[in-house]
Enzyme design. Structure first.
Site, PDB file in Angstrom:
ATOM      1  N   CYS A 133       0.840  -1.214   0.000  1.00 12.93           N
ATOM      2  CA  CYS A 133       0.000   0.000   0.000  1.00 12.93           C
ATOM      3  C   CYS A 133       0.871   1.258   0.000  1.00 12.93           C
ATOM      4  O   CYS A 133       0.551   2.248  -0.661  1.00 12.93           O
ATOM      5  CB  CYS A 133      -0.904   0.040   1.227  1.00 12.93           C
ATOM      6  SG  CYS A 133      -2.044  -1.331   1.335  1.00 12.93           S
TER       7      CYS A 133
HETATM    8  C1  BEZ Z   1       0.615  -4.580   1.856  1.00 12.90           C
HETATM    9  O1  BEZ Z   1       0.159  -3.490   1.583  1.00 12.90           O
HETATM   10  O2  BEZ Z   1       1.799  -4.809   1.754  1.00 12.90           O
HETATM   11  C2  BEZ Z   1      -0.265  -5.703   2.317  1.00 12.90           C
HETATM   12  C3  BEZ Z   1      -1.472  -5.420   2.944  1.00 12.90           C
HETATM   13  C4  BEZ Z   1      -2.260  -6.475   3.344  1.00 12.90           C
HETATM   14  C5  BEZ Z   1      -1.848  -7.763   3.120  1.00 12.90           C
HETATM   15  C6  BEZ Z   1      -0.657  -8.030   2.469  1.00 12.90           C
HETATM   16  C7  BEZ Z   1       0.139  -6.988   2.058  1.00 12.90           C
END
Ligand code: BEZ
Length: 216
Positions: free
Chosen positions: A46
């Protein structure tokens, strides 16, 4: 996919954001909007996506399109996280608002849920000035989105809307490349609509259904 989808009106929810609180329709009403969801703050993928959105912000601005993020944490957390986002992606400025959804109450109403995980997804809706969904992507949390594809898909939607959906864009289309004339448009109508002319592909079927024209 249950919930709101293409052609549906996004519910007019009152949202808290990093900028101010507003009703979604007030935000959407005078332009196109890219609404994109994230599972949570301070997560690696994210962080890269929101940074990339900040870097692409001028591209959306040039097209008169607004950005609106959503992440499943509160406003204070978002504000702290923005410092990391901008630090990780040099040159990125998070100038767009991010909706707070700490209790994950908004995300199902916007159909931004991953049905396999039964939790927040990386969904993205392109919303028209009529507050209706024109395009949706639904990615699992394990796959970051491609901002070039978001921009390309947006350019396709804007081009089709400019021509009242009488044209469509073929595979891997980019602005400045020819578009196809919709099968619903007769050759006679096409001649009137596209005075620059069009080329019909000579195919074994001789059906003449691939008609390319230059609208750039
Ligand atoms: C991420 O943004 O890295 C992420 C968020 C939720 C689950 C897996 C990865």
């Amino acid at each position: 996919m249950p919930g709101i989808t293409l052609g549906d009106t996004v519910p007019n929810l009152e949202v808290k954001t990093t900028h101010k609180n507003f009703k979604l329709h007030d935000y959407f009403s005078d332009s196109w909007t890219i609404l994109f969801s994230h599972p949570g703050d301070f997560t690696p993928v994210c962080t890269t996506e929101l940074g990339a959105m900040g870097k692409y912000a001028h591209e959306f601005e040039q097209r008169g399109v607004k950005l609106l993020g959503l992440s499943c944490d509160d406003v204070q957390s978002h504000k702290e996280w923005i410092k990391d986002i901008e630090a990780f992606t040099p040159g990125s400025k998070v100038t767009y608002p991010i909706i707070a959804d700490p209790n994950k109450e908004i995300i199902p109403q916007l159909n931004m849920i991953d049905p396999i995980e039964n939790g927040p997804s990386r969904a993205l809706h392109i919303v028209g000035p009529d507050c209706k969904i024109k395009l949706s992507f639904l990615y699992p949390s394990t796959t970051g989105r491609n901002m070039d594809e978001v921009l390309r898909a947006l350019d396709s939607l804007l081009m089709a809307a400019k021509h009242k959906n009488k044209i469509a864009t073929p595979v891997n289309w980019k602005p400045d490349e020819p578009v196809v004339i919709s099968p619903a448009v007769s050759d006679e109508e096409a001649n009137k609509m596209f005075p620059q002319g069009f080329k019909t592909a000579d195919l074994p079927s001789k059906k003449g259904y691939i008609r390319l024209t230059d609208v750039s």
